[in-house]
Design an enzyme around this catalytic site. Sequence first.
Site, short mmCIF file in Angstrom:
data_model
loop_
_atom_site.label_atom_id
_atom_site.label_comp_id
_atom_site.label_asym_id
_atom_site.label_seq_id
_atom_site.Cartn_x
_atom_site.Cartn_y
_atom_site.Cartn_z
N LYS A 265 28.58 27.01 40.84
CA LYS A 265 30.03 27.82 40.54
C LYS A 265 30.77 27.86 41.75
CE LYS A 265 31.81 32.18 38.77
NZ LYS A 265 31.66 33.32 37.94
N LYS A 277 40.40 41.70 35.44
CA LYS A 277 39.40 42.73 35.90
C LYS A 277 40.08 44.12 36.44
CE LYS A 277 36.03 39.23 38.09
NZ LYS A 277 34.95 39.73 36.92
N ARG A 351 31.21 30.01 33.47
CA ARG A 351 30.10 29.22 32.47
C ARG A 351 31.12 27.94 32.10
NH1 ARG A 351 29.40 33.92 28.52
NH2 ARG A 351 29.46 34.83 30.50
#
Length: 500
Positions: A265, A277, A351
């Site tokens: 990643k 965030k 992911r």
Amino acid sequence: MIIHTNEVLFEEVQSETLVVAVSKHVENTPKWDTFLKSFGEHIGDWVKSGDISTDLKKIVKIPVSNHESVKRVLFVGIGDRKQLTQERLREAFGLVGKELLVSKPESLGIWLPSFTTDAITVADVAYLAAEGIGMGSFTYEGYKTSSNVPDYYLPSIELLMDEEDEEIVSYFEVGTIYADAVNEARILVNTPGNVLTSTQLGEYARELGETYGFETEILGKKEIEELGMGALLAVNQGSVEEPRLIALKYQATDDWTDVVGLVGKGITFDTGGYSIKTKTGIVGMKGDMGVAAAVLGAMQIIGELRPNKNVIAIIASTDNMISGNAFKPDDVITSMSGKTIEILNTDAEGRLVLADAVTYAKQQGANYIVDVATLTGGVITALGYDKTGALTNNEEFFETFMESSLETGEFVWRLPLTENDKKRIRKSDVADLNNSPGGDGHMIFGGGFVGEFVEETPWIHLDIAGTSDTKSAHDFGPKGGTGVMVRTLATLVERMAEEE
Ligand code: BES
Ligand code: ZN
Ligand code: ZN
């Protein structure tokens, strides 16, 4: 680094600083008497009185005035030889590396046999010394205009051994190669997101590929669109920076078979996207490409040592930003594999990019896949900041991996991935998968999601969100990027090459 060997004739040592191990029963060390004759019998008394400590990892530096070259001896306590392990010795050498940043000698002698035990050979010591000192002496200056942090620094080296032995010197060189690659990875992790964009990461990989003769592909947005990498593109959607898909092929055998895929990643900055965030959680997210650094570091070692194993490294890189174009929760996207994904959380972006990277790795012939990611805060909740989390679908592959991690001392702990976990990843009213099943066990869901794209290929997932950088200095270096998994990934490839 200049290396020259020298029989253990202490008068002839040419280095400014000499490193010597002192164990609990140092008087039994072969040639200890010769050492005392050269440097003074008083040293023996100081060891007896405890002024020079033999405790593990205690360092005592003494000035020397009666030697032509040696200005100081750095004594390293190694405790009871019977209890000494390779990792403890590596840590002790890490502390030696740190000490070098203080006294900054121009040349360093290491009396290798003084560190040996029944189980740890002179060659092992050479390797551990190079690796420990190389990592321990790393500093990061960053972008301070008036920095008083010393430059990255390593002196020339003199190895003291009983007789000249090329194998020992080559072990030392391998240790240096490992440490250098770790340090390069640390610099990448520490580099801020405004400097290290995906484009820059691509350029870094291109140069690495050129240096080592890897077949290199750096795909831009248009090519990524042509490949249908809808998951990587979704994460990139809100960014003004183009994404990059980086592929480095190291071909060791005539046929492109039996290929290990290292998949990383490479999020150069993770705002979380619309699932934004918090103002404290966002700080440090320049390090969300810590894995790209790990994979590129491992490729640097592979390029240097050229093991007999085919390897492909794939990194999917973009930042995760917010704009009128950015992807949103509730969006449904189509990955390169054709599988559709319902977005429940734009902060679970790692992911997504890994999904397409894994599909590409398989398309390029990977028969084994290790994916690595700073994937979840969940791994920190589960294992803290000093253990990398793992998942696997293949016991045998995992065993080889764990042997590698034992060798490097990089701690890895496996978590389960059950059918029930998979069910939750596949639960969606509108798509094949969802990217955030919610609740607890984030590390398992994150890794398990990647597993949906790996399918039957032997696979290991590593979550380094906790281990990729540290908030405080440690035996092997300063705070910041650790370069974790560089050594274990390279060791895994070396082991798999030996198994042939
Ligand atoms: N980059 C983060 C994971 C991370 C957290 C790395 C802390 C380093 C330190 C990742 O993209 C992320 O935000 N994960 C989410 C997943 C969740 C939304 C399912 C997390 O762990 O909170
Ligand atoms: Zn995120
Ligand atoms: Zn992330």
